[in-house]
Design a protein around this motif. Sequence first.
Motif, mmCIF file in Angstrom:
data_model
loop_
_atom_site.group_PDB
_atom_site.id
_atom_site.type_symbol
_atom_site.label_atom_id
_atom_site.label_comp_id
_atom_site.label_asym_id
_atom_site.label_seq_id
_atom_site.Cartn_x
_atom_site.Cartn_y
_atom_site.Cartn_z
ATOM 1 N N TYR A 248 0.847 -1.198 0.000
ATOM 2 C CA TYR A 248 0.000 0.000 0.000
ATOM 3 C C TYR A 248 0.879 1.243 0.000
ATOM 4 O O TYR A 248 1.966 1.247 0.597
ATOM 5 C CB TYR A 248 -0.906 0.024 1.238
ATOM 6 N N LEU A 249 0.390 2.320 -0.655
ATOM 7 C CA LEU A 249 1.116 3.588 -0.715
ATOM 8 C C LEU A 249 0.146 4.737 -0.465
ATOM 9 O O LEU A 249 -1.045 4.649 -0.786
ATOM 10 C CB LEU A 249 1.755 3.780 -2.090
ATOM 11 N N SER A 250 0.673 5.826 0.085
ATOM 12 C CA SER A 250 -0.151 7.012 0.276
ATOM 13 C C SER A 250 0.732 8.260 0.170
ATOM 14 O O SER A 250 1.752 8.369 0.860
ATOM 15 C CB SER A 250 -0.856 6.989 1.631
ATOM 16 N N TRP A 251 0.325 9.191 -0.687
ATOM 17 C CA TRP A 251 1.055 10.441 -0.877
ATOM 18 C C TRP A 251 0.575 11.498 0.103
ATOM 19 O O TRP A 251 -0.623 11.608 0.363
ATOM 20 C CB TRP A 251 0.838 10.972 -2.291
ATOM 21 N N SER A 252 1.504 12.301 0.611
ATOM 22 C CA SER A 252 1.112 13.451 1.416
ATOM 23 C C SER A 252 0.423 14.468 0.514
ATOM 24 O O SER A 252 0.703 14.528 -0.688
ATOM 25 C CB SER A 252 2.323 14.086 2.095
ATOM 26 N N PRO A 253 -0.491 15.282 1.047
ATOM 27 C CA PRO A 253 -1.210 16.252 0.208
ATOM 28 C C PRO A 253 -0.305 17.216 -0.545
ATOM 29 O O PRO A 253 -0.663 17.677 -1.621
ATOM 30 C CB PRO A 253 -2.092 16.990 1.224
ATOM 31 N N ASN A 254 0.889 17.506 -0.011
ATOM 32 C CA ASN A 254 1.806 18.427 -0.702
ATOM 33 C C ASN A 254 2.775 17.705 -1.634
ATOM 34 O O ASN A 254 3.675 18.333 -2.209
ATOM 35 C CB ASN A 254 2.585 19.267 0.307
ATOM 36 N N LEU A 259 4.132 7.464 2.017
ATOM 37 C CA LEU A 259 4.055 6.389 3.012
ATOM 38 C C LEU A 259 3.966 5.057 2.283
ATOM 39 O O LEU A 259 3.275 4.943 1.264
ATOM 40 C CB LEU A 259 2.822 6.547 3.898
ATOM 41 N N SER A 260 4.673 4.057 2.807
ATOM 42 C CA SER A 260 4.559 2.698 2.267
ATOM 43 C C SER A 260 4.221 1.749 3.412
ATOM 44 O O SER A 260 4.810 1.808 4.488
ATOM 45 C CB SER A 260 5.867 2.271 1.592
ATOM 46 N N ALA A 261 3.243 0.875 3.174
ATOM 47 C CA ALA A 261 2.814 -0.106 4.173
ATOM 48 C C ALA A 261 3.198 -1.494 3.692
ATOM 49 O O ALA A 261 3.142 -1.790 2.497
ATOM 50 C CB ALA A 261 1.309 -0.014 4.394
ATOM 51 N N SER A 262 3.550 -2.358 4.637
ATOM 52 C CA SER A 262 4.143 -3.637 4.249
ATOM 53 C C SER A 262 3.622 -4.802 5.085
ATOM 54 O O SER A 262 3.066 -4.622 6.176
ATOM 55 C CB SER A 262 5.672 -3.539 4.387
ATOM 56 N N GLU A 286 0.271 -7.319 12.744
ATOM 57 C CA GLU A 286 0.093 -8.098 11.521
ATOM 58 C C GLU A 286 0.279 -7.164 10.320
ATOM 59 O O GLU A 286 0.644 -5.991 10.484
ATOM 60 C CB GLU A 286 -1.290 -8.763 11.495
ATOM 61 N N THR A 287 0.022 -7.689 9.138
ATOM 62 C CA THR A 287 0.185 -6.916 7.913
ATOM 63 C C THR A 287 -0.550 -5.580 7.991
ATOM 64 O O THR A 287 -1.711 -5.533 8.395
ATOM 65 C CB THR A 287 -0.362 -7.707 6.713
ATOM 66 N N VAL A 288 0.146 -4.500 7.603
ATOM 67 C CA VAL A 288 -0.499 -3.193 7.504
ATOM 68 C C VAL A 288 -1.188 -3.134 6.143
ATOM 69 O O VAL A 288 -0.528 -3.117 5.101
ATOM 70 C CB VAL A 288 0.516 -2.047 7.645
ATOM 71 N N SER A 289 -2.497 -3.126 6.167
ATOM 72 C CA SER A 289 -3.257 -3.275 4.920
ATOM 73 C C SER A 289 -3.555 -1.959 4.233
ATOM 74 O O SER A 289 -3.880 -1.926 3.042
ATOM 75 C CB SER A 289 -4.579 -4.002 5.208
ATOM 76 N N SER A 290 -3.454 -0.829 4.960
ATOM 77 C CA SER A 290 -3.782 0.463 4.355
ATOM 78 C C SER A 290 -3.213 1.601 5.191
ATOM 79 O O SER A 290 -2.987 1.457 6.398
ATOM 80 C CB SER A 290 -5.303 0.637 4.219
ATOM 81 N N CYS A 291 -2.978 2.737 4.545
ATOM 82 C CA CYS A 291 -2.499 3.936 5.234
ATOM 83 C C CYS A 291 -2.998 5.157 4.472
ATOM 84 O O CYS A 291 -3.043 5.155 3.246
ATOM 85 C CB CYS A 291 -0.981 3.952 5.361
ATOM 86 N N PHE A 300 -1.072 10.652 10.067
ATOM 87 C CA PHE A 300 -1.650 9.694 9.128
ATOM 88 C C PHE A 300 -2.318 8.583 9.917
ATOM 89 O O PHE A 300 -2.119 8.437 11.125
ATOM 90 C CB PHE A 300 -0.585 9.147 8.165
ATOM 91 N N ILE A 301 -3.134 7.814 9.214
ATOM 92 C CA ILE A 301 -3.926 6.764 9.855
ATOM 93 C C ILE A 301 -3.667 5.449 9.137
ATOM 94 O O ILE A 301 -3.468 5.430 7.912
ATOM 95 C CB ILE A 301 -5.423 7.143 9.836
ATOM 96 N N THR A 302 -3.618 4.358 9.888
ATOM 97 C CA THR A 302 -3.334 3.039 9.305
ATOM 98 C C THR A 302 -4.354 2.014 9.783
ATOM 99 O O THR A 302 -4.893 2.109 10.890
ATOM 100 C CB THR A 302 -1.928 2.548 9.690
ATOM 101 N N GLY A 303 -4.599 1.027 8.934
ATOM 102 C CA GLY A 303 -5.434 -0.118 9.283
ATOM 103 C C GLY A 303 -4.652 -1.392 9.072
ATOM 104 O O GLY A 303 -3.728 -1.444 8.248
#
Length: 524
Positions: A248-254, A259-262, A286-291, A300-303
């Motif tokens: 999973y990947l997530s870009w900062s607004p700027n 962010l990379s989740a693994s 356990e596995t980070v499925s989303s960020c 930031f928030i993670t699931g």
Amino acid sequence: MQELHDRGFVDTLSLLEKESGFTLEDEPIARFRASILAGNWSEVEQTLSSIGIDCEDTRNAALFAIKKQQFLELLEERKLKQALLILQNELSTLTQDIPQLHRLSSLLMCPSPEELRAAASWDGSEGRSRFHVLESLQSYISPGKMVPVHRMETLFDQAIEWQSEVCERHVVPADHDLYADHVCASSVFPPELLITLRGHTDEVWYVAFSPDGRYLASASRDKTCILWSTKDYSLVYKLEGHDGEVSYLSWSPNSKYLLSASTDKTIRLWEVASGECKRTFAGHEETVSSCKWLDDEERFITGSMDQKILIWSTKSNIIKQISSPRVHDMVISLESGLLLAADNRTSIHVYDLSTLTFLYKLEEPTAIMSLALSSNSRYCLTELRNGSLHMWDLETRTRVRDFSGHIQGSYVIRCTFAGLEDRFVATGSEDGTLFVWNRKTGRLLERLKSHTKSINGCAWSDKAAALATAADDKTICIWPAYHGAPSDMQSKNAAASQQQNESSSSASLADGDDRSMISNVADA
């Protein structure tokens, strides 16, 4: 006639009125207009009833606009006593808006006309202020008596907008006029790729464009992320450091951080300018499925599959935690303040984003594989294990559209909204085909074949005007958004093919042995 009048063709207008027998406005309206533009305020008041402004509330609102202009003009002429009388005896009786009356009274203290105009954001009696008063008063007058301002331009704009709206394949903004009917190309995307990106040594599981459109990020089973420049789709940085697959990947607004989740249970924060890992966050079991980034770019928030949702600070560590179902995917709406988390079964759990308080659930008939949110946060796509793709209206909490045709089984395939104003829905298929539907009609528009194995994810960028797909064949395909007359297609495709050939000759591919397709879903 109005257009001739507005553009100053007075003689032409007079001749047209004389020859046609029609007039732009009847005599009371013409007198009303002339009185406002001349600043003859007593005459303006006398004509209100004759032009249909006779309801008490409407008349009071119109009178307030007139008296406000008169008050400002008296202040401009430095007739302070007369201005004060209008404020006290007339304006104060026409509105209950006390703060506005206080603002108007404060203008009495302005020492000069220049400071008055600046303080009131008003351009004076010699400017356009009287025209603005006339335009504001038109809302109280029947359009049949006084044609709304710039009506011809409005009708032209509406006609152009309507043609774009009804075009099923309108993918990006384009200049068009009313000399001919608007027709988009027969394809949403050209039948030929812009380029195929090769840099990963194993299945590519995720792609995401930066908000500014300058970069594309990809994540792979090979435990790396790659940053690509959308200028020429060259490899900028290969981000290494995770001990497990990056899912999973997530870009900062700027667009400055990624962010990379693994599956190694961590999240890494990467600086885009340098390609350096600035910090590693560990807290999930356990596995980070989303960020997802929050709006302040410091949180930031993670699931995760460990039944926890965490809010992190980039400067410290975990700042909030709640228990949750096993989170399979997650999207957030900063505009509506909602967090949607799909569990590993059939439910979407909706939370208040600010408090992480549970609000309600949306139910699907089978397991949810991924979620996607529209740019206006109103619609949510759900990709299901049984090969269905549903669209929910979050305002009404109802399922409003179904999309089908692609092959979806036990592997995560990430769908996306795409095109101008999210006009399309796109997703991959386990047979390597990209499917594109019209969002409003649900009609399938495109089946594009480029990958040799399952497509795991799609990403769209308005800024880059492109759609990216990532697949198990270790490649990323870039589909350029096409817009224009069908006759222009050949030249555009020729340019795309030339760029692909040039890029392919310099790209390197570190191929490993062929591997059987495996699920990139953490088993429950």
